[in-house]
Design an enzyme around this catalytic site. Structure first.
Site, short mmCIF file in Angstrom:
data_model
loop_
_atom_site.label_atom_id
_atom_site.label_comp_id
_atom_site.label_asym_id
_atom_site.label_seq_id
_atom_site.Cartn_x
_atom_site.Cartn_y
_atom_site.Cartn_z
N THR A 176 71.53 11.62 68.33
CA THR A 176 70.34 12.04 69.39
C THR A 176 69.76 10.56 68.54
O THR A 176 69.69 9.94 67.15
CB THR A 176 69.58 12.72 69.21
N GLU B 153 66.98 10.62 67.34
CA GLU B 153 65.57 11.21 66.43
C GLU B 153 66.26 10.42 64.65
O GLU B 153 65.32 10.82 63.89
CB GLU B 153 65.70 12.72 66.72
P1 NAD Z 1 71.55 22.80 74.03
O1 NAD Z 1 71.09 23.48 72.64
O2 NAD Z 1 71.07 23.01 75.44
O3 NAD Z 1 73.39 23.72 73.70
C1 NAD Z 1 74.06 23.44 72.92
C2 NAD Z 1 75.38 24.18 72.98
O4 NAD Z 1 76.31 24.12 72.00
C3 NAD Z 1 74.69 25.83 73.47
O5 NAD Z 1 76.08 26.31 74.55
C4 NAD Z 1 75.41 26.88 72.49
O6 NAD Z 1 76.20 27.54 72.79
C5 NAD Z 1 76.18 26.12 71.62
N1 NAD Z 1 76.91 26.08 70.21
C6 NAD Z 1 75.66 25.58 69.21
N2 NAD Z 1 76.46 26.44 68.60
C7 NAD Z 1 77.85 26.03 68.05
C8 NAD Z 1 78.79 26.55 67.51
N3 NAD Z 1 78.95 27.04 65.97
N4 NAD Z 1 79.96 26.39 67.83
C9 NAD Z 1 80.24 25.78 69.11
N5 NAD Z 1 78.91 25.73 69.84
C10 NAD Z 1 78.05 26.18 70.02
O7 NAD Z 1 71.77 21.16 73.71
P2 NAD Z 1 71.56 19.91 74.24
O8 NAD Z 1 70.64 20.22 74.75
O9 NAD Z 1 72.45 20.65 75.21
O10 NAD Z 1 72.53 19.32 73.60
C11 NAD Z 1 73.42 19.14 73.33
C12 NAD Z 1 74.07 17.97 72.27
O11 NAD Z 1 73.57 17.02 73.04
C13 NAD Z 1 73.66 18.17 71.01
O12 NAD Z 1 74.60 17.25 69.64
C14 NAD Z 1 72.20 17.30 71.22
O13 NAD Z 1 71.79 16.96 69.66
C15 NAD Z 1 72.17 15.75 71.63
N6 NAD Z 1 71.11 15.07 72.34
C16 NAD Z 1 69.94 16.52 72.81
C17 NAD Z 1 69.68 15.64 73.66
C18 NAD Z 1 68.24 16.48 74.32
O14 NAD Z 1 67.52 15.77 75.05
N7 NAD Z 1 68.29 17.62 74.90
C19 NAD Z 1 69.06 14.15 73.62
C20 NAD Z 1 70.30 13.36 73.01
C21 NAD Z 1 71.31 14.17 72.23
O1 DAU Z 2 65.09 12.43 71.57
C1 DAU Z 2 66.49 13.54 71.63
C2 DAU Z 2 65.92 14.69 70.91
O2 DAU Z 2 64.96 15.06 72.63
C3 DAU Z 2 66.72 15.58 71.35
O3 DAU Z 2 67.61 15.39 70.33
C4 DAU Z 2 66.95 17.25 71.23
O4 DAU Z 2 67.94 17.84 70.99
C5 DAU Z 2 65.35 17.23 72.37
O5 DAU Z 2 65.11 18.62 71.33
C6 DAU Z 2 64.17 16.36 72.35
O6 DAU Z 2 63.85 16.83 70.95
P1 DAU Z 2 62.06 16.46 71.17
O7 DAU Z 2 61.83 17.17 70.10
O8 DAU Z 2 62.01 15.12 71.41
O9 DAU Z 2 62.21 17.49 72.46
P2 DAU Z 2 61.38 18.94 73.14
O10 DAU Z 2 61.55 19.39 74.42
O11 DAU Z 2 61.19 19.66 72.02
O12 DAU Z 2 59.40 17.84 72.92
C7 DAU Z 2 59.81 16.96 73.34
C8 DAU Z 2 57.43 16.33 72.72
O13 DAU Z 2 57.09 17.39 73.46
C9 DAU Z 2 57.73 16.78 71.73
O14 DAU Z 2 57.15 15.45 70.71
C10 DAU Z 2 57.22 17.18 70.93
C11 DAU Z 2 56.02 17.96 72.14
N1 DAU Z 2 55.98 19.56 72.81
C12 DAU Z 2 56.74 20.50 72.56
C13 DAU Z 2 57.40 21.94 73.13
C14 DAU Z 2 57.86 22.63 73.25
C15 DAU Z 2 54.76 19.65 73.04
O15 DAU Z 2 53.80 18.92 73.37
N2 DAU Z 2 54.86 21.36 73.26
C16 DAU Z 2 55.65 21.72 73.53
O16 DAU Z 2 55.66 23.36 73.58
#
Ligand code: NAD
Ligand code: DAU
Length: 353
Positions: A133, A135
């Site tokens: 990420t 972050e």
């Molecule tokens: P998510 O929370 O939707 O999915 C995570 C998945 O991992 C789930 O299916 C969960 O069951 C599985 N999991 C959790 N713990 C586990 C374990 N111990 N063993 C096996 N499986 C396990 O997450 P996501 O948003 O799909 O993110 C996927 C990856 O991408 C993460 O590594 C996250 O850090 C990264 N990422 C996410 C975002 C985003 O915006 N969502 C952005 C950048 C990077």
């Molecule tokens: O930047 C990549 C990351 O983006 C990933 O690594 C994380 O897995 C993913 O969850 C996401 O993190 P954020 O914290 O940026 O995402 P989130 O959707 O939780 O929040 C986006 C922004 O919106 C953040 O500034 C917090 C704000 N927010 C979030 C929620 C859930 C609100 O204002 N209200 C809310 O209820």
């Protein structure tokens, strides 16, 4: 040939598996612990498809990892499995250390054992791609240049600190043991199957349910939004042609304040599914207490992956955002299922005044 995907029942992982099998016939072994965020319904369209083998298990289980690698001999691992929600990491960091740090370490150890036993040609072709990420880089000042791959690590939440730790372990396994790794650091994704604890799906769900739309603090925090299909395409590109040991930033060039994002979602919903009383969904916006340690701004400089590997996002924020909104409108059964039980407790705990 086969690939092993971890976390392939989550948001990005399931999009990746679906896109992968839509584009080629190389089988996928999908290892997922099915935490609250994992959902086999995301993969329902693959029922009966012999190219997809789902394994319910934990990346912290070394014996299971050894057995899967020995049985399936994947040519690559794509590692998505993680605890991924910042707010949950603030309320309960333990699971983040366990999965993101200990789990990634356990996976790296299993990969090292397996890779070390391959013949020279298989070792040469083998890959582990770690999905991380933006972050890990911390928070940017308003006018500061976007994160490049050499930006210093400055994680600010238990989530980002645990992901930073896993990035460092991946790097160390390349440097010390020569394990053929690739790391991607991506910005905020949105798209189908997005669990409604994250901003965009939560706003869509709350809007349609007639509930307040919680905006943390002043809503002026900035994120760089990327459509999930573009992220999956970037991962495939890095897996194919990325240079070993390198990290690649992935982003959408779509910096938006949270308030702008929420207003845009409301405007699209006003058009696609207007409220019965003729009012805008924006009237449901409610400013709530801020996230502790809330990072003010993330922005990705995706120049390296564009220059070296020729990847760039296909979607703009406006074209991409219609997809999850339409998807949510058309998949209210999915939404009903994931918003029962544990989800209600989470919303109550997180948003109680
Ligand atoms: P998510 O929370 O939707 O999915 C995570 C998945 O991992 C789930 O299916 C969960 O069951 C599985 N999991 C959790 N713990 C586990 C374990 N111990 N063993 C096996 N499986 C396990 O997450 P996501 O948003 O799909 O993110 C996927 C990856 O991408 C993460 O590594 C996250 O850090 C990264 N990422 C996410 C975002 C985003 O915006 N969502 C952005 C950048 C990077
Ligand atoms: O930047 C990549 C990351 O983006 C990933 O690594 C994380 O897995 C993913 O969850 C996401 O993190 P954020 O914290 O940026 O995402 P989130 O959707 O939780 O929040 C986006 C922004 O919106 C953040 O500034 C917090 C704000 N927010 C979030 C929620 C859930 C609100 O204002 N209200 C809310 O209820």
């Amino acid at each position: 040939m086969t690939i092993l995907v971890t976390g392939g029942a989550g948001f990005i992982g399931s999009n990746f598996v679906l896109d992968w099998l839509a584009g080629c016939d190389e089988p996928v072994v999908n290892l997922d612990a099915l935490t609250y965020a994992g959902n086999l319904r995301n993969l329902a369209s693959l029922a009966g498809d012999s190219r997809h083998r789902f394994v319910h298990g934990d990346i912290c289980d070394a014996a299971l990892l050894d057995a899967l690698l020995a049985e399936h001999q994947p040519r690559a691992i794509v590692h998505f499995a993680a605890e991924s929600h910042v707010d949950r990491s603030i309320l309960g960091p333990q699971a983040f250390i366990q999965t993101n740090v200990v789990g990634s370490f356990t996976l790296l150890e299993a990969a090292r054992r397996h890779w070390g036993g391959l013949d020279a040609a298989a070792r040469e072709a083998w890959r582990l791609l770690h999905v991380s990420t933006d972050e890990v880089y911390g928070s940017l000042e308003p006018q500061a240049p976007a994160f490049t791959e050499t930006h210093r690590y400055e994680p600010n939440s238990p989530y980002s600190a645990s992901k930073a730790a896993s990035d460092h372990l991946v790097r160390a396994y390349h440097h010390t043991y020569g394990l053929p790794v690739l790391t991607t650091n991506c910005s905020n994704n949105y798209g189908p199957y997005h669990f409604p604890e994250k901003l965009i799906p939560l706003i869509i769900h709350h809007a349609l349910a007639g509930q307040p739309l919680p905006v943390y603090g002043d809503g002026q925090q900035v994120r760089d939004w990327l459509y999930v299909g573009d992220h999956c395409a970037a991962i495939r590109r890095v897996l194919q042609t990325g240079r070993l040991g390198e990290t690649y930033n992935i982003g959408g060039c779509n910096e938006k304040t949270n308030l702008d994002v929420v207003r845009t979602v409301c405007a699209m919903l006003d058009e696609l599914s207007p409220r019965g009383d003729g009012q805008s969904y924006a009237t449901q916006i409610a400013f709530v207490r801020d996230r502790p340690g809330h990072d003010r701004r993330y922005a990705i400089d995706a120049g390296k992956i564009e220059r070296e590997l020729g990847w760039r996002p296909a979607e703009t924020f406006e074209t991409g955002l219609r997809k999850p909104i339409l998807w949510y409108l058309q998949h209210q059964d999915w939404v009903r299922e994931v918003t029962s039980g544990e989800y209600r407790e989470w919303v109550h705990r997180q948003y109680q005044p």
